[in-house]
Scaffold this motif. Structure first.
Motif, mmCIF file in Angstrom:
data_model
loop_
_atom_site.group_PDB
_atom_site.id
_atom_site.type_symbol
_atom_site.label_atom_id
_atom_site.label_comp_id
_atom_site.label_asym_id
_atom_site.label_seq_id
_atom_site.Cartn_x
_atom_site.Cartn_y
_atom_site.Cartn_z
ATOM 1 N N GLY A 21 110.276 6.805 2.079
ATOM 2 C CA GLY A 21 110.972 7.273 1.513
ATOM 3 C C GLY A 21 111.662 5.221 1.484
ATOM 4 N N VAL A 22 112.949 4.993 1.162
ATOM 5 C CA VAL A 22 113.873 4.102 1.098
ATOM 6 C C VAL A 22 114.478 4.456 1.815
ATOM 7 C CG1 VAL A 22 113.372 3.283 -1.065
ATOM 8 C CG2 VAL A 22 115.441 4.513 -1.027
ATOM 9 N N LEU A 23 115.334 2.643 2.907
ATOM 10 C CA LEU A 23 115.731 3.264 4.058
ATOM 11 C C LEU A 23 116.966 2.539 3.833
ATOM 12 C CD1 LEU A 23 115.112 2.223 7.403
ATOM 13 C CD2 LEU A 23 117.230 0.902 6.367
ATOM 14 N N VAL A 24 117.675 3.348 4.140
ATOM 15 C CA VAL A 24 119.581 3.199 3.627
ATOM 16 C C VAL A 24 120.744 3.274 5.176
ATOM 17 C CG1 VAL A 24 119.376 3.711 0.781
ATOM 18 C CG2 VAL A 24 120.460 5.365 2.750
ATOM 19 N N SER A 31 138.789 -0.669 6.067
ATOM 20 C CA SER A 31 139.164 -0.241 4.315
ATOM 21 C C SER A 31 137.864 -0.800 3.790
ATOM 22 C CB SER A 31 140.002 -0.905 4.324
ATOM 23 O OG SER A 31 140.319 -2.327 3.777
ATOM 24 N N GLY A 32 138.247 -0.321 2.171
ATOM 25 C CA GLY A 32 137.545 -0.028 1.191
ATOM 26 C C GLY A 32 135.757 0.531 1.278
ATOM 27 N N SER A 33 134.995 0.120 0.486
ATOM 28 C CA SER A 33 133.562 0.548 0.431
ATOM 29 C C SER A 33 132.603 0.028 0.741
ATOM 30 C CB SER A 33 133.887 2.225 -0.040
ATOM 31 O OG SER A 33 133.923 1.820 -1.487
ATOM 32 N N PHE A 34 131.947 1.421 0.412
ATOM 33 C CA PHE A 34 130.194 0.661 -0.512
ATOM 34 C C PHE A 34 130.192 0.862 -1.971
ATOM 35 C CE2 PHE A 34 127.382 1.384 3.031
ATOM 36 C CZ PHE A 34 127.447 0.561 3.694
ATOM 37 N N GLU A 35 130.487 1.326 -2.664
ATOM 38 C CA GLU A 35 130.831 1.723 -3.739
ATOM 39 C C GLU A 35 131.869 0.490 -4.875
ATOM 40 O OE1 GLU A 35 130.418 5.846 -2.300
ATOM 41 O OE2 GLU A 35 131.432 4.384 -1.664
ATOM 42 N N THR A 36 132.836 0.065 -3.960
ATOM 43 C CA THR A 36 133.518 -0.681 -4.912
ATOM 44 C C THR A 36 133.551 -2.159 -4.120
ATOM 45 O OG1 THR A 36 135.194 -0.858 -2.165
ATOM 46 C CG2 THR A 36 135.690 0.722 -5.333
ATOM 47 N N GLY A 37 132.816 -2.236 -3.029
ATOM 48 C CA GLY A 37 131.892 -3.681 -2.486
ATOM 49 C C GLY A 37 132.942 -4.342 -1.657
ATOM 50 N N ASP A 38 133.853 -3.810 -0.848
ATOM 51 C CA ASP A 38 135.251 -4.747 -0.699
ATOM 52 C C ASP A 38 135.502 -4.280 0.943
ATOM 53 O OD1 ASP A 38 135.563 -2.137 -1.193
ATOM 54 O OD2 ASP A 38 138.089 -2.795 -1.739
ATOM 55 N N VAL A 39 134.474 -3.752 1.743
ATOM 56 C CA VAL A 39 134.632 -3.367 2.906
ATOM 57 C C VAL A 39 135.077 -4.406 3.684
ATOM 58 C CG1 VAL A 39 133.175 -3.116 5.395
ATOM 59 C CG2 VAL A 39 132.553 -2.216 2.915
ATOM 60 N N LYS A 40 136.464 -4.351 4.352
ATOM 61 C CA LYS A 40 137.098 -4.592 5.609
ATOM 62 C C LYS A 40 137.083 -4.047 6.838
ATOM 63 C CE LYS A 40 139.623 -7.564 2.400
ATOM 64 N NZ LYS A 40 138.986 -7.220 0.305
ATOM 65 N N TRP A 41 137.306 -4.660 8.232
ATOM 66 C CA TRP A 41 137.299 -4.671 9.434
ATOM 67 C C TRP A 41 138.191 -5.585 10.482
ATOM 68 C CZ3 TRP A 41 134.927 -0.346 11.568
ATOM 69 C CH2 TRP A 41 134.434 0.927 11.089
ATOM 70 N N THR A 59 122.181 -6.159 -5.645
ATOM 71 C CA THR A 59 121.060 -6.369 -4.865
ATOM 72 C C THR A 59 121.064 -4.766 -3.349
ATOM 73 O OG1 THR A 59 120.961 -8.553 -4.191
ATOM 74 C CG2 THR A 59 119.663 -7.810 -3.152
ATOM 75 N N TYR A 60 122.383 -4.841 -2.536
ATOM 76 C CA TYR A 60 122.902 -4.138 -1.510
ATOM 77 C C TYR A 60 123.002 -2.578 -1.914
ATOM 78 C CZ TYR A 60 121.091 -8.240 0.517
ATOM 79 O OH TYR A 60 120.493 -9.800 0.876
ATOM 80 N N LEU A 61 123.919 -2.668 -2.764
ATOM 81 C CA LEU A 61 125.285 -1.561 -2.645
ATOM 82 C C LEU A 61 124.623 -0.429 -3.773
ATOM 83 C CD1 LEU A 61 128.267 -3.004 -1.792
ATOM 84 C CD2 LEU A 61 126.356 -2.263 -0.084
ATOM 85 N N GLN A 62 124.551 -1.028 -4.953
ATOM 86 C CA GLN A 62 124.132 -0.737 -6.573
ATOM 87 C C GLN A 62 122.576 -0.216 -6.284
ATOM 88 O OE1 GLN A 62 125.480 -3.521 -9.672
ATOM 89 N NE2 GLN A 62 127.233 -2.994 -8.997
ATOM 90 N N PRO A 63 122.140 -0.126 -6.637
ATOM 91 C CA PRO A 63 120.683 0.448 -6.242
ATOM 92 C C PRO A 63 121.060 1.775 -5.734
ATOM 93 C CG PRO A 63 120.032 -1.801 -4.938
ATOM 94 C CD PRO A 63 121.197 -1.689 -5.581
ATOM 95 N N TYR A 64 122.161 2.094 -4.816
ATOM 96 C CA TYR A 64 121.430 4.110 -4.942
ATOM 97 C C TYR A 64 122.842 3.598 -4.231
ATOM 98 C CZ TYR A 64 116.900 3.501 -3.795
ATOM 99 O OH TYR A 64 115.127 2.715 -4.423
ATOM 100 N N PRO A 65 123.577 3.874 -4.852
ATOM 101 C CA PRO A 65 125.628 4.393 -4.758
ATOM 102 C C PRO A 65 125.703 4.580 -3.372
ATOM 103 C CG PRO A 65 125.361 3.837 -7.351
ATOM 104 C CD PRO A 65 123.580 4.494 -6.563
#
Length: 670
Positions: free
Chosen positions: A486-489, A79-89, A511-517
Motif C-alpha cells: 500500500g502507501v507508506l506512512v 506537543s501538537g499533532s499531525f492532525e493540527t500540523g503544529d508538532v513541536k519538540w 502534501t504530507y498530513l492531510q492525505p491520510y489524516p
C-alpha cells in the motif's frame, strides 16, 4: 576481553532466543567475539521492546538531556499533532546547534581530535582540521557575517562547492542564529534566483569557481546571472566570495566581499547565539509534484538530536571511526550526514570534493585505503557506475578498514548490494540500506548494523522512534500483519521531522498530513514481506528519483513548454541501469515544426539551463499526440511502459485516441 562463541549461544538458549540468528558482525571473528559484539547481539534480542520504548516521548527526552548541552532545560518534550500540523519538540528549551557540534567537544578535551578531513578534487590532496581549528574558523566566518549586517533570523543562501568552507559556513549561520539555505552547486541561475526570492535572502555565499573532476565550474558567474534577475536582485545586498583558485571573476563593488581578506581581520572567538529549540536551523528546497520547489524548514533542537542519534545508531558509529559520506552539502544527506550528525557525535567526518571516476574508477577505493575509512556512505547510482569496471579495480586497494557500508537515495538493487557487500566490503562490512527524505531530517527506516540481518533491496523497517504503517491507498485503512502492500506512512511525530514549507504551511498540510489524516504521508508506496521487512516500491506522485535526485516532472515539463517550439510536454520516469530512473520527455511540437536531432539537443539544453545538468532528459520522444482519456487526463502508465521498452500496455479502451500509442512506440524506438 574475549568470550567463547559457545557462551553466547548458551546465553541465547537460556534466554529462550533459539530463533535468533547471530549477526554477521558477531560471527565474523569466530570462534571468539568481544564484549561489544555480544552487546550488539543482546540488542538484537531486545530490539522489539527497545523500539516500542523509543516510540514514547520519554525516550527522546532522556536522549536530549544526556546527549545535548542546553543553555536552558526544556520542560515540555513534545506537543501538537499531525492532525493540527503544529508538532513541536523541546519547545521551551534553549541551545545552539553549532555549540553542540563544536564547542562542547573542545571544552571536553577533544580540541586536538580531527573533525574534518578534506579530500580535494585531486586525489591525495588532503587537509585535516581539528575541532579547535574548526571552531576558530567558524567563529571568524560568524564574526564576518555579523560585521556585514547578518542577523539572527536572516536567510543566508549558500551556493558553494564541496570544500570545508561550505560546512563551516553552515555552522557559522547556526552559531549566530541565521538560517542557511544551501543550494546544490549544480543548479542553474534560474533555480538560484527562485530560491533567493522565495526566502527573501539578502546574503549569498559562493566561490569564484568550483573544481570537480578536473573541471572548473563558474559558480560566481552563475550567482551573478541569478542576482541579475529581477525577482532576486531586489533582495540581495551582499555576496561573500571565497577564493577556490586564482581564477579572476567579475567583482561588484559595494556588493561583493572577498571573504578570505575579511576573515583575516576577525576574532577566532564568537559567542553562540541562544536559540529556542523550535527556532529555524535551515531551509532546504526539494522538488514536488507541482512546478515550484518546496522550502522545507527544519528546527534547531529536534533536528540536532535526530541527526546525532541516527548517525550514531544507523552506522554503529564508534569513537575513533573515520566516517565518509560522499554526498553533496546541497542535499539533505550532506546536511544530516556530513555536517551535523557526525560533528554532533564528536566524530571525524570527510568532505569529498571530486567524483567517483576522477582520475579513474578507483578514486573512492584509493581514498578508503589512504584515509583508513571505517564507515562509507554513497548512492546506488555510484555503486552501479563503478560495477561496470568489474572487480579488479577495487581489489587493487586495501579496503579492510571498512566496517559499515551505507546506501542512500533510492532502494539498492540486489546485484549492486551483492557487489557492494562482497567486493567492496569483503563479505565483512554490513550494508545499511537507508530510507528517508529531506522532510524526515534523517533515516526513518534501515537495517541497523549488529541488530538486523539485511535483505538486499529492503530498508527493513522503522528506526528508533519511527512507527511505520502501510495503508490501503483508497480507504486509508491500515494493513496489519505481513505480506501486504500500500502507501507508506509514519504514525507518530518524531523530533527530526520538518515543521513546515516556508511561507506555505497549507502546502505542507496538503502534501504530507492531510492525505491520510493522523499520519505523515511519505509519498511512496511500499510492501511488507512475509518476514516483516519493508520494501519501498517508488513514488506515488509525479516525482522522479534519478541518481538520487528528486526531480518534479512538473518542473521539467515547465522548462520544456517554455520553449516557443513546444505546444505540450509530458514527463515520466523509466527504469535506468545506472541512474535507477531515467527522465523521458514526450514532446508535442507546434504545427509545422519537425522533431530533429538538433531540436532534441536544444530541448535537453533548455531543461539543463532551467533546472541544472542533473535534470538533463535521457529521452526526448516526438509525440504528435499524447495518450489521453476522454476526460483529458494523460495516461502516464502507458508513457512509462513505452519509455521502458515494454510492449504490453494493458487496457487502452478508455483513451480518446488509442491509435497514438503505436506511433509513440515507433518514435521511442527510432
Amino acid at each position: 576481553m574475549h568470550f567463547p562463541q559457545a557462551l553466547l549461544h548458551l546465553f541465547l538458549t537460556l534466554t529462550g532466543s533459539r530463533a535468533f540468528t547471530v549477526p554477521a558482525r558477531v560471527t565474523q571473528n569466530a570462534p571468539a567475539c568481544n564484549a561489544a559484539a555480544i552487546r550488539s547481539a543482546l540488542k538484537a534480542i531486545t530490539w522489539d521492546s527497545d523500539h516500542a520504548e523509543s516510540l514514547k516521548p520519554e525516550y527522546w527526552a532522556d536522549l536530549a538531556q544526556t546527549n545535548l548541552d542546553w543553555f536552558k532545560d526544556f520542560s515540555v518534550t513534545t506537543s501538537g499533532s499531525f492532525e493540527t500540523g503544529d508538532v513541536k519538540w523541546f519547545e521551551d528549551g534553549q541551545l545552539n546547534a553549532c555549540y553542540n557540534a563544536l564547542d562542547r567537544h573542545v571544552l571536553n578535551g577533544k580540541g586536538d581530535k580531527v573533525a574534518i578531513i578534506y579530500e580535494a578534487d585531486e586525489a591525495g590532496d588532503v587537509t585535516k582540521y581539528t575541532y579547535s581549528q574548526t571552531l576558530a574558523r567558524v567563529s571568524q566566518i560568524a564574526n564576518m557575517m555579523k560585521s556585514e549586517g547578518v542577523k539572527k533570523g536572516d536567510v543566508v543562501t549558500v551556493y558553494m562547492p564541496m570544500t570545508p568552507d561550505v560546512i563551516l559556513t553552515m555552522l557559522a549561520c547556526a552559531r549566530i542564529g541565521a538560517v542557511h539555505s544551501v543550494v546544490f552547486a549544480g543548479f542553474s541561475e534560474d533555480a538560484i534566483a527562485d530560491r533567493i526570492a522565495a526566502a527573501e535572502s539578502k546574503f549569498v555565499f559562493t566561490t569564484n569557481v568550483g573544481l570537480r573532476g578536473g573541471r572548473s565550474i563558474p559558480l560566481k558567474k552563475t550567482v551573478d546571472n541569478a542576482i541579475e534577475k529581477d525577482r532576486a536582485k531586489k533582495f540581495v545586498e551582499k555576496v561573500f566570495l571565497f577564493k577556490r583558485t586564482e581564477e579572476e571573476v567579475n567583482f561588484v563593488e559595494g556588493r561583493d566581499i572577498w571573504a578570505d581578506d575579511l576573515l583575516a581581520k576577525q576574532s577566532t572567538t564568537c559567542e553562540a547565539e541562544v536559540m529556542n529549540a523550535e527556532d529555524p536551523l535551515f531551509i532546504l528546497y526539494t522538488s514536488g509534484s507541482t512546478g515550484s520547489p518546496k522550502g522545507i524548514l527544519h528546527t534547531t533542537g529536534g533536528f540536532s538530536l535526530y541527526a546525532m542519534h541516527t548517525t550514531k545508531t544507523s552506522f554503529d558509529l564508534q569513537e575513533d571511526d573515520i566516517y565518509a559520506c560522499v554526498a553533496d552539502a546541497g542535499w539533505i544527506t550532506g546536511h544530516t550526514y556530513i555536517c551535523y550528525g557526525p560533528l554532533l557525535n564528536g566524530a571525524t567526518t570527510t568532505v569529498f570534493e571530486s567524483t567517483p571516476l576522477y582520475p579513474d574508477e578507483g578514486r573512492y577505493w584509493d581514498m578508503v585505503e589512504r584515509l583508513k575509512i571505517n564507515v562509507f556512505y554513497t548512492a546506488p547510482t555510484a555503486i552501479r557506475s563503478l560495477m561496470r569496471f568489474g572487480d579488479e579495480s577495487p581489489k587493487k586497494y586495501d579496503l579492510s578498514s571498512l566496517r559499515v557500508l551505507g546506501s542512500v537515495g533510492e532502494p539498492i538493487n540486489p546485484a549492486a548490494w551483492d557487489w557492494y557487500h562482497n567486493v567492496i566490503g569483503g563479505g565483512r562490512a554490513t550494508v545499511v540500506d537507508t530510507y528517508w527524505q529531506t522532510e524526515t531530517g534523517g533515516h526513518v527506516a534501515c537495517n541497523l548494523p549488529g541488530i538486523h540481518d539485511p535483505k538486499a533491496g529492503s530498508c527493513r523497517g522503522g528506526t528508533y522512534g519511527i512507527d511505520i504503517g502501510i495503508l490501503d491507498p483508497q480507504t486509508g485503512q491500515e494493513k496489519v500483519g505481513n505480506d501486504v502492500d500500500g502507501v507508506l506512512v509514519i504514525k507518530k511525530p518524531w523530533p527530526g521531522m520538518a515543521r513546515t514549507v516556508l511561507g506555505d504551511h497549507e502546502r505542507f498540510m496538503t502534501t504530507y498530513l492531510q492525505p491520510y489524516p493522523g499520519n505523515y504521508f511519505a509519498g511512496d508506496g511500499a510492501r511488507r514481506d512475509e518476514d516483516g521487512y519493508i520494501w519501498v516500491t517508488g513514488r506515488v506522485d509525479d516525482v522522479i528519483n534519478s541518481s538520487g535526485h528528486r526531480i518534479g516532472t512538473a518542473e521539467v515539463e515547465s522548462a520544456l513548454v517554455a520553449d516557443s517550439s513546444v505546444a505540450q510536454a509530458a514527463v515520466v520516469g523509466f527504469p535506468h541501469d545506472i541512474k535507477g530512473e531515467g527522465i523521458a520527455c514526450y514532446v508535442t511540437l507546434n504545427n509545422g515544426l519537425e522533431m530533429t536531432d538538433d531540436m532534441k539537443k536544444s530541448l535537453k539544453m533548455a531543461v539543463r539551463s532551467s533546472i541544472g545538468p542533473f535534470a538533463t532528459p535521457d529521452l526526448i520522444i516526438n509525440a504528435p499526440a499524447l495518450p489521453m482519456t476522454r476526460s483529458g487526463k494523460i495516461m502516464r502508465r502507458i508513457l512509462r511502459k513505452i519509455a521502458g521498452g515494454e510492449n504490453e500496455f494493458g487496457d487502452t479502451s478508455t483513451l480518446a485516441d488509442p491509435s497514438c500509442v503505436p506511433v509513440l512506440v515507433e518514435n521511442a524506438r527510432s
